[in-house]
Design an enzyme around this catalytic site. Structure first.
Site, PDB file in Angstrom:
ATOM      1  N   HIS A 213     -46.145  21.826 -77.651  1.00 11.88           N
ATOM      2  CA  HIS A 213     -44.847  21.170 -77.915  1.00 11.88           C
ATOM      3  C   HIS A 213     -44.625  20.902 -79.408  1.00 11.88           C
ATOM      4  O   HIS A 213     -43.377  20.875 -79.756  1.00 11.88           O
ATOM      5  CB  HIS A 213     -44.669  19.776 -77.362  1.00 11.88           C
ATOM      6  CG  HIS A 213     -44.337  19.856 -75.710  1.00 11.88           C
ATOM      7  ND1 HIS A 213     -43.152  20.051 -75.247  1.00 11.88           N
ATOM      8  CD2 HIS A 213     -45.155  19.850 -74.560  1.00 11.88           C
ATOM      9  CE1 HIS A 213     -43.251  20.085 -74.092  1.00 11.88           C
ATOM     10  NE2 HIS A 213     -44.414  19.931 -73.673  1.00 11.88           N
ATOM     11  N   GLU A 354     -35.438  21.720 -69.744  1.00 12.74           N
ATOM     12  CA  GLU A 354     -36.057  20.937 -70.371  1.00 12.74           C
ATOM     13  C   GLU A 354     -35.599  19.610 -70.985  1.00 12.74           C
ATOM     14  O   GLU A 354     -36.192  18.781 -70.796  1.00 12.74           O
ATOM     15  CB  GLU A 354     -36.731  21.700 -71.624  1.00 12.74           C
ATOM     16  CG  GLU A 354     -37.888  21.204 -72.259  1.00 12.74           C
ATOM     17  CD  GLU A 354     -38.424  21.757 -73.474  1.00 12.74           C
ATOM     18  OE1 GLU A 354     -37.760  23.094 -73.812  1.00 12.74           O
ATOM     19  OE2 GLU A 354     -39.247  21.360 -74.238  1.00 12.74           O
ATOM     20  N   HIS A 369     -35.558  17.310 -67.648  1.00 12.99           N
ATOM     21  CA  HIS A 369     -36.953  17.294 -67.634  1.00 12.99           C
ATOM     22  C   HIS A 369     -37.408  16.032 -68.643  1.00 12.99           C
ATOM     23  O   HIS A 369     -38.201  15.240 -68.236  1.00 12.99           O
ATOM     24  CB  HIS A 369     -37.913  18.535 -68.222  1.00 12.99           C
ATOM     25  CG  HIS A 369     -39.004  18.456 -68.815  1.00 12.99           C
ATOM     26  ND1 HIS A 369     -38.891  18.402 -70.130  1.00 12.99           N
ATOM     27  CD2 HIS A 369     -40.263  18.335 -68.303  1.00 12.99           C
ATOM     28  CE1 HIS A 369     -40.208  18.179 -70.683  1.00 12.99           C
ATOM     29  NE2 HIS A 369     -41.105  18.019 -69.539  1.00 12.99           N
ATOM     30  N   HIS A 373     -39.609  12.355 -67.828  1.00  7.12           N
ATOM     31  CA  HIS A 373     -40.666  11.638 -68.452  1.00  7.12           C
ATOM     32  C   HIS A 373     -40.397  10.496 -69.069  1.00  7.12           C
ATOM     33  O   HIS A 373     -40.974   9.397 -68.902  1.00  7.12           O
ATOM     34  CB  HIS A 373     -41.035  12.656 -69.776  1.00  7.12           C
ATOM     35  CG  HIS A 373     -41.811  13.665 -69.690  1.00  7.12           C
ATOM     36  ND1 HIS A 373     -43.211  13.701 -69.774  1.00  7.12           N
ATOM     37  CD2 HIS A 373     -41.663  15.000 -69.184  1.00  7.12           C
ATOM     38  CE1 HIS A 373     -43.744  14.740 -69.633  1.00  7.12           C
ATOM     39  NE2 HIS A 373     -42.702  15.630 -69.252  1.00  7.12           N
ATOM     40  N   HIS A 409     -43.930  17.847 -63.081  1.00  4.97           N
ATOM     41  CA  HIS A 409     -43.936  19.255 -63.419  1.00  4.97           C
ATOM     42  C   HIS A 409     -43.772  20.139 -62.045  1.00  4.97           C
ATOM     43  O   HIS A 409     -43.337  21.077 -62.100  1.00  4.97           O
ATOM     44  CB  HIS A 409     -44.826  19.714 -64.377  1.00  4.97           C
ATOM     45  CG  HIS A 409     -44.422  19.366 -65.722  1.00  4.97           C
ATOM     46  ND1 HIS A 409     -43.547  20.347 -66.195  1.00  4.97           N
ATOM     47  CD2 HIS A 409     -44.251  18.332 -66.779  1.00  4.97           C
ATOM     48  CE1 HIS A 409     -43.053  19.693 -67.502  1.00  4.97           C
ATOM     49  NE2 HIS A 409     -43.648  18.661 -67.639  1.00  4.97           N
TER      50      HIS A 409
HETATM   51 CU1  CUO Z   1     -44.980  19.654 -71.635  1.00  3.63          CU
HETATM   52 CU2  CUO Z   1     -43.015  17.826 -69.512  1.00  3.63          CU
HETATM   53  O1  CUO Z   1     -43.235  19.396 -70.856  1.00  3.63           O
HETATM   54  O2  CUO Z   1     -44.592  17.693 -70.972  1.00  3.63           O
END
Ligand code: CUO
Length: 687
Positions: A213, A354, A369, A373, A409
């Site tokens: 990331h 994402e 996404h 989280h 995921h």
């Molecule tokens: Cu790597 Cu959800 O993208 O954590």
């Protein structure tokens, strides 16, 4: 004068004032009076004299005009930073832009020194890391590993207490023994999910995720240069790297006699799996909040985080994305259609799902996404009434510890697979390599053929530079992790042409269903395929034999890079090893290449394909590009090193006549049955 590596000292001891001694040499930054913060105004010299004085190296920092830092300074010093939060990303993006735009190194170090004591330490670390990795004059610096700087995000809080105690008591004397980081400490065997602790809480896996990331930031500040986000096929890689994590996790679950992870499709159902991290944030001096069993997701409304998102928002985005997949196109902000075709479709979807700054229509397709989280990370305190920070799902360094990460995921992957399922299957001409035949494949490990072995290994890491406000000393922590006996692949292939050809060898494996020695349906098995390696070979006319070592895998980084100690094992200046070690932390840890298997042996099917490299090749120079874990991480500043879709040839549904893998095989492919046996023994790596 300051030199470039002095920038790295700014990572050391993240919460201590910048004028404190830094690094092995105990160097001091001599800062202009105007750079001192109110807390320590006029005392820095006295402190420096007390801590070391004249004998220490002094780095003089020039007083220069400082850009406006008010945006990144909005986040409190002790708040928990999260890249999944838009407001935090915006603050970090602003600081990244400031750091990357500064024209000279001298200005960069001066502004970074000024910023260090004024900005949230985790945000500062993230922004400086991203900036250094992307600036032409600093991208070859060897950044410290985040686990050395923020050990509290990787290990048990009780160990943190013991390390602090030793650092205080030893006061500079080297520690005689490593501190043992316990295994099995986050739950009891009453929790069935706990058997996966060694995967979810593995140091290398969590470091890989953080690095991934970091290399692929989600966004930049509005109006800023998008090049750090806009990397070759980054949306597709988001899909593929996380798809592989789920495939690997399912192989671990099978190793532990568990079924596949259940995708979090129904956002209204209580989430059975709880998670109690047992970690304290050193920066915030607060425990990472747990999530109780059977927690329900509710709307998150936290003005403190400028955050308002409902479960219905996420459902709406999901439905719109599914609709786009079924229509075969997305609609951009100008209401123009963009086709989700078989080449670019998955990349566009990756950015939408994402969601990254490259999403063609954030208003319509939302931030699915990332907000998933967030809903999970704040499910213990969605309206901030208890003044609690995010749980582990809110940060890429800690998210993979939580069982719900895999459920979320797995759902995200189902969305991508819906698109892949609708693509036409590959034709034989897209899979075969006329004239090339793979005759035999063998896997050799010590004196065993087609049998791999895993066991436990103990390795040591030095995390002392993350322990602030304590005497300097080297305290080693001992970590127990999974390891496998190294192995080689031996591949015999015939080239029946009378000239040399080039081939791309692609190696995957998948467990047999339910641990039994039977074949699974290829439509299902393709999703369980774990990529093990990919490499180029020259096929001379006639019979060729290729031997490839497991340590050379294109998905992994070497063991030494996960467990490295920044001060030791430093490769020689300008050596090839040094070139390779520059900011190359992204990559699956080699010690986790092979799933655990079972004591009685777990059967897998290993698949090898040699495709025509003329159709796959990307012509580019990859020297110095961190290209040893390209399959999951890409290559720095380069194109993804394969023209094929990621996951090829298993990324699409097979032709209807390919019911099992055997039906799919062409002469340039081969399979072999292997078994993975776990031996419940522990070896020390360092003796
Ligand atoms: Cu790597 Cu959800 O993208 O954590």
């Amino acid at each position: 004068m300051a030199n470039k590596t002095d920038l790295l000292l700014l990572f050391d001891h993240p919460t201590e004032p910048v004028f404190m001694d830094k690094g092995k040499e105990q160097a001091f930054f001599e800062i202009p009076d105007s750079y001192e913060t109110d807390n320590y105004k006029k005392v820095s010299k006295n402190v420096q004299n007390r801590v070391g004085g004249d004998k220490n190296r002094v780095i003089f920092i020039k007083e220069l005009p400082v850009p406006d830092l008010s945006i990144p300074m909005t986040l409190g010093r002790t708040d928990q930073f999260s890249v999944f939060l838009k407001s935090h990303r915006w603050q970090a993006g602003n600081l990244i832009e400031i750091f990357t735009k500064l024209p000279s190194f001298e200005e960069l170090i001066s502004v970074a020194v000024y910023a260090k004591d004024r900005i949230n330490p985790a945000l500062f670390n993230y922004a400086l890391s991203v900036a250094l990795a992307h600036r032409g004059d600093t991208k070859n610096l060897r950044l410290p590993t985040v686990s050395e700087l923020f050990p509290d995000r990787f290990i048990d809080s009780q160990v943190i207490r013991t390390v602090s105690e030793q650092l205080f008591v030893l006061e500079g004397t080297p520690s005689p023994d490593p501190i043992i980081i316990p295994v099995n400490y986050t739950a009891s065997d009453m929790d069935p999910e706990h058997s996966l602790w060694y995967f979810r809480e593995d140091l290398g896996i969590n470091l890989h995720h953080w690095h991934w990331h970091l290399v692929y930031p989600i966004e930049v500040t509005p109006g800023a240069d998008k090049s750090i986000v806009d990397k070759d096929r980054r949306g597709e890689l988001f899909y593929y790297m996380h798809q592989q994590v789920i495939a690997r996790y399912n192989a671990e679950r099978l190793s532990n006699y568990m079924g596949k992870v259940k995708a979090l499709e129904d956002l209204d159902e209580p989430i059975a799996e709880g998670y109690f991290p047992k970690m304290n944030s050193l920066m915030a001096s607060r425990a990472y909040p747990p999530r109780f069993n059977n927690t329900r997701l509710t709307s998150v409304d936290r003005p403190v985080n400028q955050l308002k998102v409902s479960v219905d928002d996420v459902k709406r985005w999901r439905d719109r994305i599914y609709q786009a997949i079924h229509q075969g196109f997305v609609v951009d902000v100008k209401n123009d259609k963009i086709a989700l075709d078989e080449v670019k479709g998955i990349d566009i979807l990756g950015n939408i799902v994402e969601a990254s700054a490259l999403s063609p229509n954030m208003a319509l397709y939302g931030d699915m996404h990332n907000m998933g989280h967030i809903l999970l990370a704040y499910s213990h305190d969605p309206d901030h009434r208890h003044l609690e920070a995010h749980g582990v799902m809110g940060d890429s360094t800690t998210a993979m510890r939580d069982p719900v990460f895999y459920r979320w995921h797995a759902f995200i992957d189902n969305v991508f697979q819906e698109h892949k399922r609708l693509l036409r299957p590959y034709e034989v001409e897209e899979l075969n390599y006329p004239g090339i035949q793979v005759l035999k494949v063998e896997v050799n490990s010590k004196n065993q053929t087609n049998k791999l072995t895993t066991f436990w290994q103990q390795s040591q890491v030095n995390m002392s530079r993350g322990f602030d406000f304590l005497p300097r000393s080297n305290v080693l922590a001992q970590i127990t992790h999974l390891q496998h006996v190294p192995f080689t692949y031996t591949i015999n292939a015939v080239n029946s042409a009378n000239a040399a050809r080039f081939g791309y060898v692609r190696i995957f494996m998948a467990p047999k269903p339910n641990g039994r020695n039977v074949s699974s349906f290829l439509a299902e098995q393709r999703l369980a395929m774990i990529e093990l390696d990919k490499f180029v070979v020259q096929l001379n006319p006639g019979l060729n034999t290729f031997v490839r070592r497991s340590t050379e895998s294109s998905v992994t980084i070497p063991y030494e890079r996960t467990f490295r100690n920044l001060d030791e094992n430093t490769p020689a200046k300008n050596s090839p090893e040094e070139q390779e070690s520059f900011f190359c932390g992204c990559g699956w840890p080699n010690h986790m290449l092979v799933p655990k298997g079972r004591p009685e042996g777990l059967p897998f099917e290993l698949f090898v394909m040699i495709s025509n490299y003329d159709n796959d090749r990307i012509d580019q120079d990859t020297v110095g590009g961190c290209n040893d874990a390209g399959s999951y991480c890409g290559i720095r500043d380069r194109k993804y090193p394969d023209r094929r879709s990621m996951g090829y040839p298993f990324d699409r549904m097979p032709q209807l006549n390919a019911v099992v893998l055997k039906d799919f095989l062409l002469p340039n492919m081969h399979t072999v049955d292997i078994t993975i046996t776990h031996e419940d023994r522990t070896e020390k790596r360092f003796e």
